[in-house]
Design a protein around this motif. Structure first.
Motif, PDB file in Angstrom:
ATOM      1  N   THR A  96       6.303  37.830 -44.786  1.00 16.22           N
ATOM      2  CA  THR A  96       7.531  37.813 -43.990  1.00 16.22           C
ATOM      3  C   THR A  96       8.007  36.417 -43.629  1.00 16.22           C
ATOM      4  O   THR A  96       9.151  36.235 -43.218  1.00 16.22           O
ATOM      5  N   GLY A  97       7.137  35.441 -43.751  1.00 15.01           N
ATOM      6  CA  GLY A  97       7.529  34.094 -43.370  1.00 15.01           C
ATOM      7  C   GLY A  97       7.512  33.850 -41.874  1.00 15.01           C
ATOM      8  O   GLY A  97       7.975  32.822 -41.388  1.00 15.01           O
ATOM      9  N   ASP A  98       6.989  34.785 -41.093  1.00 13.57           N
ATOM     10  CA  ASP A  98       6.936  34.604 -39.637  1.00 13.57           C
ATOM     11  C   ASP A  98       5.545  34.139 -39.202  1.00 13.57           C
ATOM     12  O   ASP A  98       4.563  34.330 -39.903  1.00 13.57           O
TER      13      ASP A  98
ATOM     14  N   LEU B 294       2.763  35.215 -37.148  1.00 12.20           N
ATOM     15  CA  LEU B 294       2.472  36.572 -36.672  1.00 12.20           C
ATOM     16  C   LEU B 294       2.153  36.617 -35.175  1.00 12.20           C
ATOM     17  O   LEU B 294       2.633  37.477 -34.448  1.00 12.20           O
ATOM     18  N   LEU B 295       1.340  35.663 -34.730  1.00 13.91           N
ATOM     19  CA  LEU B 295       0.950  35.693 -33.323  1.00 13.91           C
ATOM     20  C   LEU B 295       2.188  35.587 -32.432  1.00 13.91           C
ATOM     21  O   LEU B 295       2.331  36.290 -31.435  1.00 13.91           O
ATOM     22  N   TYR B 296       3.112  34.718 -32.859  1.00 16.18           N
ATOM     23  CA  TYR B 296       4.335  34.516 -32.095  1.00 16.18           C
ATOM     24  C   TYR B 296       5.185  35.790 -32.077  1.00 16.18           C
ATOM     25  O   TYR B 296       5.632  36.254 -31.014  1.00 16.18           O
ATOM     26  N   VAL B 297       5.355  36.376 -33.223  1.00 24.58           N
ATOM     27  CA  VAL B 297       6.154  37.607 -33.324  1.00 24.58           C
ATOM     28  C   VAL B 297       5.535  38.715 -32.477  1.00 24.58           C
ATOM     29  O   VAL B 297       6.219  39.393 -31.703  1.00 24.58           O
ATOM     30  N   ASP B 298       4.218  38.872 -32.612  1.00 27.97           N
ATOM     31  CA  ASP B 298       3.535  39.926 -31.848  1.00 27.97           C
ATOM     32  C   ASP B 298       3.669  39.698 -30.348  1.00 27.97           C
ATOM     33  O   ASP B 298       3.950  40.621 -29.582  1.00 27.97           O
ATOM     34  N   THR B 299       3.468  38.445 -29.935  1.00 27.90           N
ATOM     35  CA  THR B 299       3.527  38.138 -28.504  1.00 27.90           C
ATOM     36  C   THR B 299       4.908  38.455 -27.958  1.00 27.90           C
ATOM     37  O   THR B 299       5.053  39.094 -26.916  1.00 27.90           O
ATOM     38  N   MET B 300       5.927  37.999 -28.670  1.00 22.53           N
ATOM     39  CA  MET B 300       7.288  38.204 -28.176  1.00 22.53           C
ATOM     40  C   MET B 300       7.620  39.695 -28.089  1.00 22.53           C
ATOM     41  O   MET B 300       8.193  40.159 -27.103  1.00 22.53           O
ATOM     42  N   ALA B 301       7.235  40.431 -29.132  1.00 23.68           N
ATOM     43  CA  ALA B 301       7.539  41.865 -29.137  1.00 23.68           C
ATOM     44  C   ALA B 301       6.859  42.541 -27.947  1.00 23.68           C
ATOM     45  O   ALA B 301       7.482  43.317 -27.209  1.00 23.68           O
TER      46      ALA B 301
END
Ligand SMILES: Nc1ncnc2c1ncn2[C@@H]1O[C@H](COP(=O)(O)OP(=O)(O)OP(=O)(O)O)[C@@H](O)[C@H]1O
Ligand SMILES: [Mg+2]
Lengths: 266, 272
Positions: free
Chosen positions: B67-69, B71-78
């Protein structure tokens, strides 16, 4: 300023009779000291005057009208504790009464009207000797200061009837004398009618123009439930010189004036 | 020798004692991990520090290949977004109902039994109902969090409101306050710091419901990741995630406590 007429008032909680056959009339501008042993119903009586409790029998008239069945701004109150709001500073505590009346929606004044309310409240705080503490919270005040604050807060509404439930119980004698002075001065100035519950007989006779005592006439254990306390004595108190310190300067000035006029005439 | 209850550690000792249990846990882990890895280098249960470190870098500092993201950041924000919305709803609704229930006899008569019965419903038991009703998207997760902590907030705040000395309410009336003014100028300002306390105490449950909801149906989020990694026995990812969640929870708690202390100084004045 209010006259109070108590007509054959009884109060019971369940089967326990607390007060019975309480009748008396109080003229305007009286200072009634209520005394009596603990648990005889003094606070209960005050709560009835306040409209927080209703008499079980009988009625109470204020200025000839049946008393409003809930607390209202013409009756101020100072309790032994919890009378002031812990989340407001001294100045805000005193201002609250003015703000509530002038801003029915939000209870907050802004701009010029806020400044006016502040000035009135500051003057009132000055009257009770709390001018220097206006930005302090109640938790930062001593017991005596808190009670003076509560008095200022009640008086800023100019109540016709002021109800005090052991307001000075927690104060040491030195501070107490000071608060007595303040209270008497304010009483003279406003001409309100005062009811004060106290455990201290000397305080009752020092401040009151009339001392009323509640007590039980029947004290045998089997009688305790059916019989309540009633008025056991009711004494007028004669205060020979009500306010010497204020009268003398005026008098002296008058004398001076007379002397000047006399000299001019001669 | 004084009694044990009268003996106080010095500042330095207090610090050492506070660190001790943490140090022991880490030590125990290190020893156990080493022992297992010595036995079987491919063991996944207690990964070595180096493995964990690599996992942290992979999850947090290298974009995901697919995905190019990060992951830790995406998960935390969600996760934080779900948590914040759910808790915010519970705070506002709970604050309003709690104060009204505590102050107004008619509302109390109507709500008091209802809130105590509703508070007995295990929120996770109705999670399927939420998924069926609101679908598998964000809404059902937020609703679960809100529903999970709302009863506690309502009951706590109602009780705190009832604890306001009766004298204060009487006094306000003698100052001419209407019911509305009493709420606005007397009750609400005193209840806001209590509400923050209440929210702080429910944050633990809020995290529980968040992770449970994410574990069951989500495409991202801290709980989702942990349960996804469980399939691969990827302890090297799960452990740092747990650590990170703990850290977030602790930080949130700290922020709330700090906010409360600085906004409501009247509660703490004159106590020193
Ligand atoms: N809400 C209530 N329900 C039942 N009984 C009550 C209630 N309030 C007061 N009483 C009873 O009424 C009696 C009088 O109480 P009250 O508080 O008026 O006494 P008091 O004269 O003010 O005493 P003190 O000097 O100790 O303050 C007590 O026996 C008390 O038990
Ligand atoms: Mg009493």
């Amino acid at each position: 300023m209010s006259s109070v007429c108590v007509e054959n008032v009884w109060k019971s909680y369940g089967r326990q009779t607390v007060l019975e056959r309480i009748s008396f009339t109080v003229e305007q501008k009286s200072f009634i000291a209520l005394v009596g042993p603990s648990g005889c119903g003094k606070s209960t009586f005050l709560r009835m005057l306040l409209g927080d409790e209703a008499p079980s029998k009988g009625r109470i008239l204020i200025d000839g009208e049946p008393l409003m069945a809930e607390p209202s701004p013409d009756r101020g109150v100072v309790f032994q504790k919890y009378s002031v709001f812990p989340h407001l500073t001294c100045l805000q505590n005193v201002m609250l009464g003015l703000e509530l009346a002038a801003a029915p929606r939000l209870g907050i004044l802004l701009g010029r009207r806020r400044r006016e309310a502040k000035d009135i409240s500051r003057a009132m705080l000055g009257n009770v000797g709390l001018g220097a503490a206006e930005n302090k919270y109640p938790s930062e005040l001593s017991g005596g200061m808190q009670q003076r604050l509560a008095i200022a807060q009640a008086l800023v509404k100019k109540p016709k009837l002021l109800l005090l439930d052991e307001p000075f119980g927690a104060l040491d004698p030195g501070i107490r004398a000071g608060v007595h002075e303040t209270l008497l001065e304010l009483w003279h100035e406003t001409g309100m009618t005062v009811f004060m519950v106290t455990h201290d007989l000397s305080e009752a006779f020092k401040l009151g123009t009339r001392v009323i005592a509640f007590d039980r006439r029947h004290t045998r254990p089997e009688e305790m439930e059916a019989y309540g306390a009633t008025i056991t004595f009711d004494l007028p108190v004669y205060h020979p010189v009500p306010k010497p310190p204020e009268i003398i300067p005026v008098f002296a000035e008058e004398l001076d004036e007379k002397a000047v006029r006399y000299k001019a005439a001669v | 020798m004084r009694r044990l209850i009268n003996q106080y550690p010095s500042v330095l000792n207090r610090l050492l004692l506070a660190v001790l249990p943490f140090a022991l846990v880490f030590l125990a882990y290190a020893v156990a991990s080493e022992a297992r890895l010595a036995d079987n280098p491919a063991d996944k249960l207690l990964p070595a520090w180096a493995t964990i470190q690599a996992a942290i870098i992979r999850m947090g500092f290298v974009p995901d290949m697919r995905t190019g993201d990060f992951l830790l950041y995406v998960d935390t924000m969600a996760s934080l977004e779900r948590l914040a919305i759910g808790v915010a709803f519970a705070t506002v609704i709970g604050g309003i109902i709690g104060i009204l229930q505590g102050l107004i006899p008619y509302v109390r008569a109507m709500m008091v039994n209802f809130t105590s019965v509703v508070s007995m419903i295990p929120p996770l038991a109705i999670l399927p109902i939420l998924f069926i009703t609101f679908g598998l998207g964000e809404l059902s997760k937020v609703v679960l969090i809100t529903f999970g902590i709302l009863p506690y907030i309502v009951r706590d705040l109602a009780q705190r409101t009832e604890e306001i000395p009766h004298e204060q309410i009487i006094k306000a009336q003698t100052l001419g306050a209407s019911t509305w003014q009493i709420i606005l100028r007397v009750v609400l300002p005193q209840m806001l710091p209590r509400l923050i306390d209440s929210v702080r105490l429910s944050l633990g449950s809020a995290w529980l419901y968040l992770i449970a909801a994410e574990a069951i149906a989500a495409e991202n989020g801290l709980g989702y990741r942990i349960f996804l990694m469980r399939r691969y026995l990827a302890m090297d990812v799960i452990l740092p995630y747990v650590f990170w969640i703990t850290f977030l929870a602790f930080t949130l708690d700290f922020i709330l406590r700090f906010t409360q202390r600085s906004l409501f100084r009247w509660m703490y004045r004159g106590q020193a």
